[in-house]
Design an enzyme around this catalytic site. Structure first.
Site, PDB file in Angstrom:
ATOM      1  N   HIS A  24      -0.823  -5.336 -17.298  1.00  0.00           N
ATOM      2  CA  HIS A  24      -1.399  -6.493 -17.984  1.00  0.00           C
ATOM      3  C   HIS A  24      -0.448  -7.040 -19.055  1.00  0.00           C
ATOM      4  CE1 HIS A  24      -5.489  -7.295 -16.507  1.00  0.00           C
ATOM      5  NE2 HIS A  24      -5.434  -6.057 -16.066  1.00  0.00           N
ATOM      6  N   VAL A  60       2.057 -16.537  -5.149  1.00  0.00           N
ATOM      7  CA  VAL A  60       2.318 -17.816  -5.815  1.00  0.00           C
ATOM      8  C   VAL A  60       2.330 -18.877  -4.727  1.00  0.00           C
ATOM      9  CG1 VAL A  60       3.496 -17.072  -7.922  1.00  0.00           C
ATOM     10  CG2 VAL A  60       4.793 -17.242  -5.793  1.00  0.00           C
ATOM     11  N   ARG A  61       1.733 -20.026  -5.030  1.00  0.00           N
ATOM     12  CA  ARG A  61       1.555 -21.022  -3.975  1.00  0.00           C
ATOM     13  C   ARG A  61       1.543 -22.426  -4.542  1.00  0.00           C
ATOM     14  NH1 ARG A  61      -3.038 -18.294  -5.177  1.00  0.00           N
ATOM     15  NH2 ARG A  61      -4.801 -19.549  -5.904  1.00  0.00           N
ATOM     16  N   HIS A  70     -21.246  -7.867  -3.200  1.00  0.00           N
ATOM     17  CA  HIS A  70     -22.185  -6.984  -2.495  1.00  0.00           C
ATOM     18  C   HIS A  70     -22.096  -5.537  -2.988  1.00  0.00           C
ATOM     19  CE1 HIS A  70     -18.442  -6.633  -0.189  1.00  0.00           C
ATOM     20  NE2 HIS A  70     -18.884  -5.478   0.263  1.00  0.00           N
ATOM     21  N   GLY A  80      -4.797 -21.477  11.191  1.00  0.00           N
ATOM     22  CA  GLY A  80      -3.943 -21.122  12.320  1.00  0.00           C
ATOM     23  C   GLY A  80      -2.655 -20.451  11.896  1.00  0.00           C
ATOM     24  N   GLY A  81      -2.704 -19.736  10.785  1.00  0.00           N
ATOM     25  CA  GLY A  81      -1.538 -18.965  10.362  1.00  0.00           C
ATOM     26  C   GLY A  81      -1.318 -17.803  11.312  1.00  0.00           C
ATOM     27  N   ARG A  82      -0.290 -17.024  11.036  1.00  0.00           N
ATOM     28  CA  ARG A  82       0.022 -15.933  11.933  1.00  0.00           C
ATOM     29  C   ARG A  82      -0.814 -14.722  11.548  1.00  0.00           C
ATOM     30  NH1 ARG A  82       4.019 -12.244  12.471  1.00  0.00           N
ATOM     31  NH2 ARG A  82       4.390 -11.675  14.639  1.00  0.00           N
ATOM     32  N   HIS A 121      -1.056  -6.653  -5.357  1.00  0.00           N
ATOM     33  CA  HIS A 121      -1.075  -7.950  -4.688  1.00  0.00           C
ATOM     34  C   HIS A 121      -0.464  -8.976  -5.619  1.00  0.00           C
ATOM     35  CE1 HIS A 121      -3.438 -11.854  -4.352  1.00  0.00           C
ATOM     36  NE2 HIS A 121      -2.770 -11.821  -3.223  1.00  0.00           N
ATOM     37  N   HIS A 168       0.847  -1.192   0.000  1.00  0.00           N
ATOM     38  CA  HIS A 168       0.000   0.000   0.000  1.00  0.00           C
ATOM     39  C   HIS A 168       0.887   1.248   0.000  1.00  0.00           C
ATOM     40  CE1 HIS A 168      -3.751  -2.140   0.767  1.00  0.00           C
ATOM     41  NE2 HIS A 168      -3.161  -2.823   1.714  1.00  0.00           N
TER      42      HIS A 168
END
Lengths: 296, 296
Positions: free
Chosen positions: A138, A107-108, A168, A251-253, A104, A94
């Site tokens: 892009h 990669v996972r 919403h 249960g991540g930080r 943002h 930010h």
């Protein structure tokens, strides 16, 4: 497949991105390493009150768990409940200057039972839109995916538009980028290569934009609009974002996960920009689906 | 059962509460009536930048729908998907003075198939705790429920503590109050009477507290802490609150629903108050389960 090779890539990526961002900002990212009682841990790299970044984080984590939360996979809810391993790099930045967009990237890689899959993407959230910046971002996304087939970019671009959408509000979060999940075809090496292509391209996609805009003068009006629009970022991340919910559910930080939230946010009842203003143009010209990579 | 009698009570309650709040604030609550394409609508009463209230809303709605969202009932998920009618008054008030607590109250009635049930409650979220205020608020809650049996208050107080809890922070939202849902025993009239007792008690529970604290002097330090703690309010409402999720899922009016969000919020990485400060005492002395109605 070798998950260690993936985590080695990810820690290297985190270090490279942080080094580039520190050079951009001039400040230093704090480093917090953490472990998780259920298994695994991570390294959070964070900055607040930087010259460029008002708040931002680049998180690496590798965690093991006994029961995969449903938020971890869109396409295969039947995997929920299996033992799993998950690793990734996730960042949100930010900038203070409202002319610099929030960004943002993630990669996972997940493994559960005999299965594995990759996911990721990057997307841009401007407060004041610049067509040149949208085309550049892009274009970088498209270039990253080009080696993996011409159909990837339009598919992942559409997926991003659909994913980063506030139902919403009937409003996209920003101008999009690319998003993919459940990637396991044709083979581990190709998928890993695609994930690396996305991660490796991030700095090139984002840095030129902030370099172009960081010196633009702004005042209270632009900061107010930024604070208002940041509210949408909070709404998306806390109501919809599967990465955030996965982190909180697994249960991540918490402090590392919620580094994605902006430093200062304002909500205002039924506020709308006056017609013809730059603020109105964000809605009319940027928060609409456009083919930015083909000239917008 | 007569749902029209309930909605008549609710619109009257909204009017009475707004009148009392306008007297407290000195300003006027804006009035927005809305209808919903799927059936029903509501009246939103809102204030921003008041002398006392920085932002607040008192919403009435009565809506019909073809398919009950799962968030509408905790105890009977099998009702999800049935045609339903829902009505309620929901309010959140965010005073500007950090010594005045944020408050939430809701009373509601649902009907689906042959079934109906009531829910509701009120809870207080101070930024700076005062034992006198906590005892007063819980005392009012206990008094409201006393005619319905001595076991109600402890049960609904515990339910409130459990419901308004941020799991990812391991932290209660505030000092609680009372919460109940799925109330349909022993009969419609008794349940309706209990709901009225809660709604009717609200002003008495809250107004004396803001009257005691509104003239206390504060500075930037207190405003910063308030903005930081308001972040928890946002996290709870967007991640956990079933009322908010029901509203967003059922196509309610987004701006009215999100009037619960504070006007200005700050997130700060891993911030903790210094030991021995008034800010630390909020955590140590107030954000812990205490039997306030019995002297704390």
């Amino acid at each position: 497949m070798t998950l260690d090779a993936v985590s080695e890539y990810l820690t290297g990526l985190q270090a490279r991105i942080v080094a580039a961002l520190e050079q951009l900002d001039g400040g230093t990212f704090r480093r917090d390493a953490w472990t998780r009682p259920e298994g695994g841990g991570g390294i959070s790299r964070l900055i607040e009150d930087g010259a460029l970044f008002e708040r931002g984080g680049v998180n690496y984590s590798r965690v093991q768990g006994a029961s995969l939360p449903p938020s971890a996979t869109a396409a295969r809810p039947q995997l929920g409940g299996l033992a799993y391993e998950a690793m990734g790099v996730s960042l949100v930045l930010h900038p203070r200057n409202p002319y610099c967009p929030t960004v943002h990237m993630n990669v996972r890689c997940f493994a559960a039972g005999d299965l594995w899959w990759f996911g990721g993407g990057m997307d841009l959230t401007p407060y004041y839109g610049f067509e040149e910046d949208a085309r550049h971002f892009h274009g970088a996304c498209k270039a990253a995916l080009a080696p993996f087939g011409a159909e990837r970019y339009p598919r992942y671009k559409k997926w991003c538009d659909e994913y980063f959408f506030l139902k919403h509000r009937n409003e996209p979060r920003g101008i999009g980028g690319i998003f993919f999940d459940d990637l396991s075809e044709p083979d581990f090496e190709s998928c890993f290569a695609l994930m690396r292509a996305v991660g490796d391209r991030f700095i090139n996609a984002y840095a030129p934009i902030v370099e172009r805009r960081r010196a633009l003068a702004y005042g209270e009006r632009e900061r107010e609009f930024q604070a208002y629009r940041r509210g949408r970022y909070v709404e998306f991340n806390l109501v919809y974002d599967r990465g955030t919910l996965f982190g909180l559910q697994s249960g991540g930080r918490t402090e590392a996960i919620l580094m994605s939230l902006p430093p200062c946010v304002k909500w205002r009842y039924d506020w709308k920009p006056a017609p013809g203003t730059p603020e109105a143009r964000l809605y009319s010209d940027f928060l609409v689906p456009r083919n930015w990579a083909d000239g917008g």
